[in-house]
Design an enzyme around this catalytic site. Structure first.
Site, PDB file in Angstrom:
ATOM      1  N   ASP A 425       0.855  -1.192   0.000  1.00 28.47           N
ATOM      2  CA  ASP A 425       0.000   0.000   0.000  1.00 28.47           C
ATOM      3  C   ASP A 425       0.894   1.247   0.000  1.00 28.47           C
ATOM      4  OD1 ASP A 425      -2.318   1.556   0.251  1.00 28.47           O
ATOM      5  OD2 ASP A 425      -2.394   1.353   2.436  1.00 28.47           O
ATOM      6  N   GLU A 428       2.487   5.054  -4.015  1.00 32.17           N
ATOM      7  CA  GLU A 428       2.441   6.008  -5.151  1.00 32.17           C
ATOM      8  C   GLU A 428       3.773   6.751  -5.332  1.00 32.17           C
ATOM      9  OE1 GLU A 428       0.110   5.619  -2.762  1.00 32.17           O
ATOM     10  OE2 GLU A 428      -1.061   4.386  -4.135  1.00 32.17           O
ATOM     11  N   ASP A 514      -9.124   3.463  -2.263  1.00 30.09           N
ATOM     12  CA  ASP A 514     -10.139   3.882  -1.294  1.00 30.09           C
ATOM     13  C   ASP A 514     -11.379   4.449  -1.975  1.00 30.09           C
ATOM     14  OD1 ASP A 514      -8.258   3.054   0.448  1.00 30.09           O
ATOM     15  OD2 ASP A 514      -7.689   5.052   1.154  1.00 30.09           O
TER      16      ASP A 514
HETATM   17  O1  MIG Z   1      -3.824   6.005   4.777  1.00 30.66           O
HETATM   18  O2  MIG Z   1      -3.613   0.731   5.796  1.00 30.66           O
HETATM   19  O3  MIG Z   1      -5.988   2.094   0.508  1.00 30.66           O
HETATM   20  O4  MIG Z   1      -6.936  -0.109   1.907  1.00 30.66           O
HETATM   21  O5  MIG Z   1      -6.891   0.030   4.714  1.00 30.66           O
HETATM   22  C1  MIG Z   1      -4.612   4.881   4.616  1.00 30.66           C
HETATM   23  C2  MIG Z   1      -4.747   1.493   5.980  1.00 30.66           C
HETATM   24  C3  MIG Z   1      -3.740   3.684   4.408  1.00 30.66           C
HETATM   25  C4  MIG Z   1      -4.991   2.935   2.501  1.00 30.66           C
HETATM   26  C5  MIG Z   1      -5.465   1.733   1.761  1.00 30.66           C
HETATM   27  C6  MIG Z   1      -6.489   1.035   2.590  1.00 30.66           C
HETATM   28  C7  MIG Z   1      -5.901   0.645   3.925  1.00 30.66           C
HETATM   29  C8  MIG Z   1      -5.369   1.876   4.643  1.00 30.66           C
HETATM   30  N1  MIG Z   1      -4.411   2.569   3.789  1.00 30.66           N
END
Ligand code: MIG
Length: 825
Positions: A425, A428, A514
């Site tokens: 995650d 980017e 999200d």
């Molecule tokens: O700033 O890890 O898209 O699926 O649950 C949020 C917490 C960070 C974004 C991800 C989401 C995840 C969440 N993350």
């Protein structure tokens, strides 16, 4: 950026001009051709502007055009292209006074006009124009800041699809958008850019009889933009903030079909490998299931309620203060025990792993990364520090092979503990504002990532973050994937990523980040996921129910139905939302959700077959209607239905309160309703009943679709016998693929492909020797109006069970040696 000092009267106008074009801009065209030479397989044109343009035939249906503004191409390097896949073929070249013709005989033909300015036209093997430059808007570049741009003529009626992950309607004509991977949680439909950059599209002109598909891939990692006729419907343009204007055109071969385009694009950028079977099961996630006892309880509840499931996800709260590769000592005191307990119940477990490494000299991961010199450095040469979940972090430079190897090795610990798959995650990359910052951060704020002058190794082609931002996430997923292959070569890895670039399919599954628990976002999943699919990424899904917000019982139930046959099937929800499991709403909703997930498991053998096909030729499991029906103008804009393979048509309900919906049946095939066996003519639209409990689902007449009985998880599949559902009243052959469900023995021949052919003489089966795979036990013919007078298996009469309410005839097979099943009216 230097802005002109405006007079009061002209201020607004000048400001507008300054936004669209920096004041210091020095745009110029490529100019006329001054010299032509051969360099290996390439034909290289020098131009009056001092630029170089290389044309390389990659195959008889693919050409690469690479314009280097300053004339001296840097090393030929691409993260998107599979190494060696763009070596090219030797062309036939005719260099005349005013033009150069470049051909592969009988196939692609490229014409380069030399004057008054270089311009390119590309033809297919039938000498039909595929795509041509607009001579009035030649290839251009900005000598001051390095930007590049191309403009192509757009025939009226040409539609565009693909472009990866863009939260816009299905067809992309008259849309314009930019690519800059962004943590855009709660992205409003119509906005962008969001998490992924895939500058590839497939064009199709339905009016031309469907023989006019082609594709274009702009291989440039800088911030890029496309305008597909938004400013001017007669042309489209694309460009980037830097780098070469490097693009590939895929003619689609003689048939000019979308499938050929995608086959060629994925030959260039790679194909999604066959996932482990367990990764195709139902997956349950939440931000976050914690503590350990809660995770165990969730798993147990699935089994008690007999709702099938394969995977549980652990989001960031499993860690010790968000330090990656650690466990919270209070909430997960005995992770190994939990993992082995879950394995015992047939679950696999995926943990989230973010790129940020907490700066803390008592933290082993940080120390080892610093000592190995793998972290990103800023323009001043200092280790880049930015705030994310753990606080101030350092970030691996995933464009450095040394950093990737280091990163990949970190997973040894997790694998030893028993974690099965990994979720990358925030890649980017996303960063938070400094703790003392008072500046509000907007959704698409430029401050949400590294500064543009941060340095990257670029695998030997060093560059700034401006150049490598868009590949950071892809290279992170690659590092994870390659690490897992190295550590555990006998198992297929599951890596899930949020960010990516063209070619991401080689390394990871992708989810759409999200999204929101709204009907609007549910509807958006169909154009988003189908466009991802035709952008070469087969393993895609959206958070079921919508990440942010709490869905109503009805919305969740409809969302689960809409998603249940999408490749990556996972319920996930944000931290401040209410509990969300298939049983959360109890009663009728729980029963329907259970049946919906059961449908997934019944159809897993089919979905698995589609993934095998995808690995072989790049055709994705999830398909928009136009992809299979490129001559059916009515299919062109259908954005609320999709195909699974070419045999299943899904028309989910995506509106509150609806219990029926209009379905378009694509032209050229007839369609049999899955549930009641009713027949629907291709090329027509009909209202169909869709009570809450029912997902409108249709099977193509002539198709044979493998199914299995409901199992609780894929670990039970091995012993589950197959029933092949055959949609009556159409001729055709279908293939069913089987292998061990994990590992790589299939690449050395340990698989089998069953062929089922429906023809005038009945049903023919070609079932190769079984090497321990699921056995074929029965046929079920759906869409029969009445029981046949007689059923014969290899000439011998047999009894069969007919159910008039579902128009299904069930025929048990004595063994796998059966060759022919015939029905007599
Ligand atoms: O700033 O890890 O898209 O699926 O649950 C949020 C917490 C960070 C974004 C991800 C989401 C995840 C969440 N993350």
């Amino acid at each position: 950026m230097r802005l002109p000092r405006p007079t009061t009267a002209g201020a607004a106008l000048l400001l507008l001009a300054a936004i669209s074009q920096p004041a210091a801009a020095a745009w110029q065209t490529i100019g006329e051709v001054t010299r032509v030479e051969r360099a290996g397989n390439a034909v290289v044109f020098a131009t009056a502007a001092g630029s170089a343009l290389a044309v390389t035939l990659i195959s008889p249906s693919v050409v690469r055009v690479r314009m280097t503004p300053a004339g001296k191409p840097a090393a030929d390097f691409s993260y998107a292209v599979v190494p060696g896949a763009n070596a090219g073929i030797s062309p036939v070249v005719v260099d005349a006074a005013d033009r150069v013709d470049i051909r592969a005989s009988g196939a692609i033909h490229v014409v380069v006009e030399k004057k008054p300015v270089l311009s390119i036209r590309i033809y297919d093997g039938n000498e039909h124009l595929v795509v041509g430059d607009d001579p009035a808007r030649p290839l251009a570049f900005d000598a001051a800041d390095g930007a590049v741009e191309a403009t192509k003529l757009r025939p009226d009626g040409e539609l565009y699809y693909g472009f990866g992950e863009v939260p816009l309607p299905l067809a992309r004509q008259q849309q314009s958008f930019a690519f800059w991977n962004t943590d855009a949680g709660n992205y409003p439909p119509g906005s962008g850019p969001i998490y992924q950059t895939i500058p590839f599209f497939i064009a199709n002109d339905f009016r031309a009889g469907g023989r006019s598909a082609y594709g274009l891939f702009f291989d440039n990692t800088w911030r890029s933009h496309f305008d597909m006729g938004a400013r001017d419907p007669a042309r489209y343009s694309f460009g980037a903030a830097g780098g070469d204007l490097d693009y590939y055109v895929f003619t689609g071969g003689t048939e000019r079909s979308p499938a050929n385009v995608l086959r060629d694009y994925t030959a260039l950028t790679g194909r999604g490998p066959l996932p482990p079977l367990w990764a195709l099961g139902y997956q349950q996630s939440r931000y976050s299931y914690t503590p350990q006892a809660k995770v165990e309880e969730i798993a147990r509840t699935f089994r008690e309620k007999e709702i099938p499931a394969d995977v549980i996800y652990l989001d960031i709260d499993y860690m010790d203060a968000y330090r990656i590769f650690t466990w919270s000592p209070t909430n997960f005191p005995d992770a190994r025990k939990m993992l082995s307990l879950l394995h015992g119940e047939g679950f696999h477990v995926v943990t989230i792993v973010d790129p940020g490494v907490k700066v803390d000299d008592k933290y082993a991961v940080y120390n080892s990364g610093r000592d190995a010199g793998v972290f990103v450095h800023d323009a001043g040469g200092n280790e880049l520090h930015a705030r994310v979940w753990p606080g101030i972090c350092a970030f691996p430079d995933f464009t450095d092979p040394k950093a990737r190897a280091w990163w990949g090795g970190l997973y040894a610990k997790s694998l030893a503990e028993g974690v099965d798959g990994f979720w990358n995650d925030m890649n980017e990359p996303a960063t938070f504002p400094a703790e003392d910052s008072t500046v509000p951060v907007t959704m698409f704020d430029a401050s949400k990532t590294f500064s543009l002058d941060v340095k990257h190794a670029g695998d030997g082609s060093p560059g700034t973050h401006a150049r490598y931002h868009n590949v950071y996430g892809m290279q992170m997923a690659r590092a994870t994937n390659e690490g897992l292959h190295k550590l555990r070569p006998e198992q297929r890895p599951l890596v899930l990523t949020r960010a990516g670039f063209a070619g991401i399919q080689r390394y990871a599954a992708v989810w759409t980040g999200d999204n929101i628990a709204s009907w609007e976002h549910l509807a958006l999943t169909v154009p988003m996921l189908t466009n991802m699919s035709v952008s070469g990424v087969p393993f895609v899904g959206a958070d079921v129910g919508g990440f942010n917000g709490t869905p109503s019982a009805e919305l969740y139930t409809r969302w689960l139905q809409a998603a249940v046959l999408t490749p990556f099937l996972r319920t996930h929800s944000a931290i401040d939302t209410e509990q969300r499991e298939p049983w959360t709403w109890g009663g009728e909703f729980e029963r329907i959700n259970k049946e919906t997930i059961e449908l997934r498991y019944r159809l897993l053998p089919y979905i698995y077959t589609l993934f095998a096909q995808s690995e072989a030729d790049g055709t994705p499991p999830l398909r928009p209607l136009w992809f299979e029906y490129p001559r059916d103008a009515k299919a062109a804009l259908v954005d609320d239905q999709y195909l699974v393979g070419k045999d299943l048509l899904v028309a989910p309900v995506m509106q509150a309160g609806s219990t029926k919906r209009r379905v378009y049946f694509p032209k050229g095939d007839d369609w049999i309703a899955w549930w009641d066996g009713s027949r629907h003519d291709g090329g027509t639209s009909e209202f169909v009943a869709a009570p809450l409990a029912r997902l409108p689902l249709f099977v193509r007449a002539g198709a044979s679709v493998p199914t299995e009985p409901v199992i609780q998880h894929t670990g039970e599949a091995k012993n589950a016998p197959l029933t092949i559902v055959i949609a009556h009243g159409g001729n055709g052959a279908s293939r069913i693929y089987e292998d061990a469900g994990d590992g790589y023995a299939y690449r050395k021949g340990a698989s089998r492909t069953i062929v089922v052919t429906q023809g005038d003489a009945g049903i023919e089966l070609a079932i190769p020797a079984n090497r321990g795979f699921q056995r074929v036990a029965a046929l079920e013919i759906v869409g029969l109006d009445a029981a046949p007078r007689e059923v014969k298996i290899d000439g011998k009469p047999t009894t069969a069970r007919f159910d008039a309410s579902t128009r299904r005839l069930h025929i048990a097979l004595p063994n796998e040696a059966v060759k022919r099943v015939a029905l007599a009216k």
